[in-house]
Enzyme design. Structure first.
Site, short mmCIF file in Angstrom:
data_model
loop_
_atom_site.label_atom_id
_atom_site.label_comp_id
_atom_site.label_asym_id
_atom_site.label_seq_id
_atom_site.Cartn_x
_atom_site.Cartn_y
_atom_site.Cartn_z
CD GLN A 1 -2.68 1.33 2.50
OE1 GLN A 1 -2.08 1.59 3.53
NE2 GLN A 1 -3.99 1.14 2.44
CE1 TYR B 1 -4.44 7.87 6.45
CE2 TYR B 1 -2.37 7.29 5.41
CZ TYR B 1 -3.24 7.20 6.48
OH TYR B 1 -2.91 6.44 7.57
NE ARG C 1 -12.68 -4.34 12.30
CZ ARG C 1 -13.90 -3.84 12.38
NH1 ARG C 1 -14.32 -3.34 13.53
NH2 ARG C 1 -14.69 -3.84 11.33
#
Length: 406
Positions: A98, A168, A344
């Site tokens: 990423q 971002y 998660r």
């Protein structure tokens, strides 16, 4: 209906199934370089059966990190990254890097470099005004993304995921709330989308058809005046028409203002407060409820938004958010999504996918308590895994929120 466990083509690469480990910041690079702990984190997930794991997060410049401990893509990082990709490949999985620039989410005080924003604004992380890049500096940022992609290829990655989410840098340019520019990179949806499109095309030109190129795109910011679903669908349509991307991974939320929109489930305010020094702890008790909002957990909680993209686009889409069992994976395939991404649930059980393949009725042990979120400062993990001991760490107020969502 597509078979979740059948091989799938993602641009130029073949994945062994349709399940991707989503980017979740690992907190295992104290010197901004790969460690054995980071390698083991991804090797374990790869051994657990996913098709591809995502290394998060590899900044395109030193000032593009949320803090100075994160990896930034430079020649010195290649050897360690190559060890990581080799370890993942040995387990039969692919691996993605990423890449991106944190923009307003960067901590200028930690990085000792200015945080960037599309328009003039104050940084609550660095406690100073952010720098607004001019067009020449924007061209340098585009080139930095292309260079990071080339370094990812040298490091043995199979794919790059460009970060267009969570406010971002690119996401902040897409946001009407944060982007008040009047030049070519603002003023309209067309202008605000220009940076995303230029970066995607530059990355594709850098790696050709040798790597898969994915973008993680905000469907909405979840804040007043932020990016909305209809605008994001239009941006996605332009990205599809440009032909630079092999897939879009659909996400939501703002690391600056509303991180829980991405996560859903319990808001771990008390757990975050515990890692703060006492004065900041008191302040967080005041603002914590506004920063960490409550969104009840349900399976496939981003599906309703994502359907709007599926209706308008023909390109491959990756469904993220509340993917924990085979029923939900099959629902995603039935709805026309090409891949699913898990986060998660794999922190709790890295071998979850193997267990599902062995027994289709398997359910994740993840309770969506989100107590993993505050562990980003000491090594991201599920707090209910006894095999992952850690030392408690207090963090500065300026660090809070910087890494909350990748």
């Amino acid at each position: 209906m597509k078979d979740v466990f059948a091989p799938a083509e993602l641009g130029p690469i073949t994945l062994r199934n349709k399940v991707i480990k989503a980017a979740t910041f690992e907190g295992r690079t104290p010197d901004a370089l790969v460690t054995d702990e980071l390698i083991e984190f991804h090797r374990e997930v790869a051994a657990g059966g996913v098709a591809m794991t995502t290394v998060a997060y590899c900044a395109v410049a030193p000032g593009g990190r949320t803090d100075r401990h994160q990896i930034w893509m430079r020649p010195e990082a290649v050897a360690g990254l190559r060890k990581l990709t080799d370890a993942v490949h040995a387990e039969g999985a692919a691996v993605s890097a990423q890449i991106g620039h944190a923009g307003p989410v960067a901590n200028a005080a930690s990085n000792r470099a200015p945080a960037l924003a599309p328009s003039r604004m104050f940084s609550p992380l660095g406690m100073r005004m952010m720098k607004v890049p001019d067009e020449a500096e924007i061209r340098e940022l585009v080139a930095a993304h292309a260079n990071a992609a080339r370094l990812a290829e040298q490091s043995g990655f199979d794919a790059v995921e460009i970060h267009f989410g969570h406010n971002y840098l690119v996401s902040s340019f897409l946001s009407p709330r944060l982007n008040r520019r009047t030049d070519r990179y603002g003023a309209s949806t067309t202008g605000r989308a220009r940076l995303a499109r230029e970066i995607a095309c530059a990355v594709r030109e850098a790696v050709g058809d040798r790597l898969a190129v994915i973008a993680k795109l905000n469907m909405e910011d979840g804040v007043p005046g932020g990016l909305t679903v209809p605008e994001s669908v239009q941006v996605a349509a332009w990205l599809e028409a440009d032909g630079a991307l092999d897939a879009l991974e659909l996400t939501a939320g703002s690391s600056l203002l509303n991180p829980m929109l991405l996560f859903h489930g319990d808001a771990p305010r008390r757990e975050f407060a515990k890692v703060l020094p006492v004065p900041a702890r008191w302040g967080f008790r005041v603002v914590g409820r506004a920063f960490l909002k409550e969104y009840p957990y349900r399976e496939a909680y981003l599906l309703e938004r994502a359907r709007q993209f599926r209706r308008e686009l023909s390109m491959p889409l990756i469904l993220l958010g509340g993917i924990t069992n085979l029923d939900t994976m099959r629902l995603a395939m039935t709805e026309g999504f090409d891949y699913v991404a898990m986060g998660r649930a794999l922190l709790r059980e890295p071998n979850l996918l193997r267990r599902i393949q062995s027994e289709e009725s398997t359910r994740s042990a993840c309770t969506h308590c989100n107590e993993c979120m505050p562990t980003i400062y000491t090594g991201t993990r599920c707090v209910f895994r006894p095999d992952q001991p850690h030392e408690p760490l207090q963090v500065s107020p300026s660090d809070l929120g910087a890494r909350v969502s990748e």
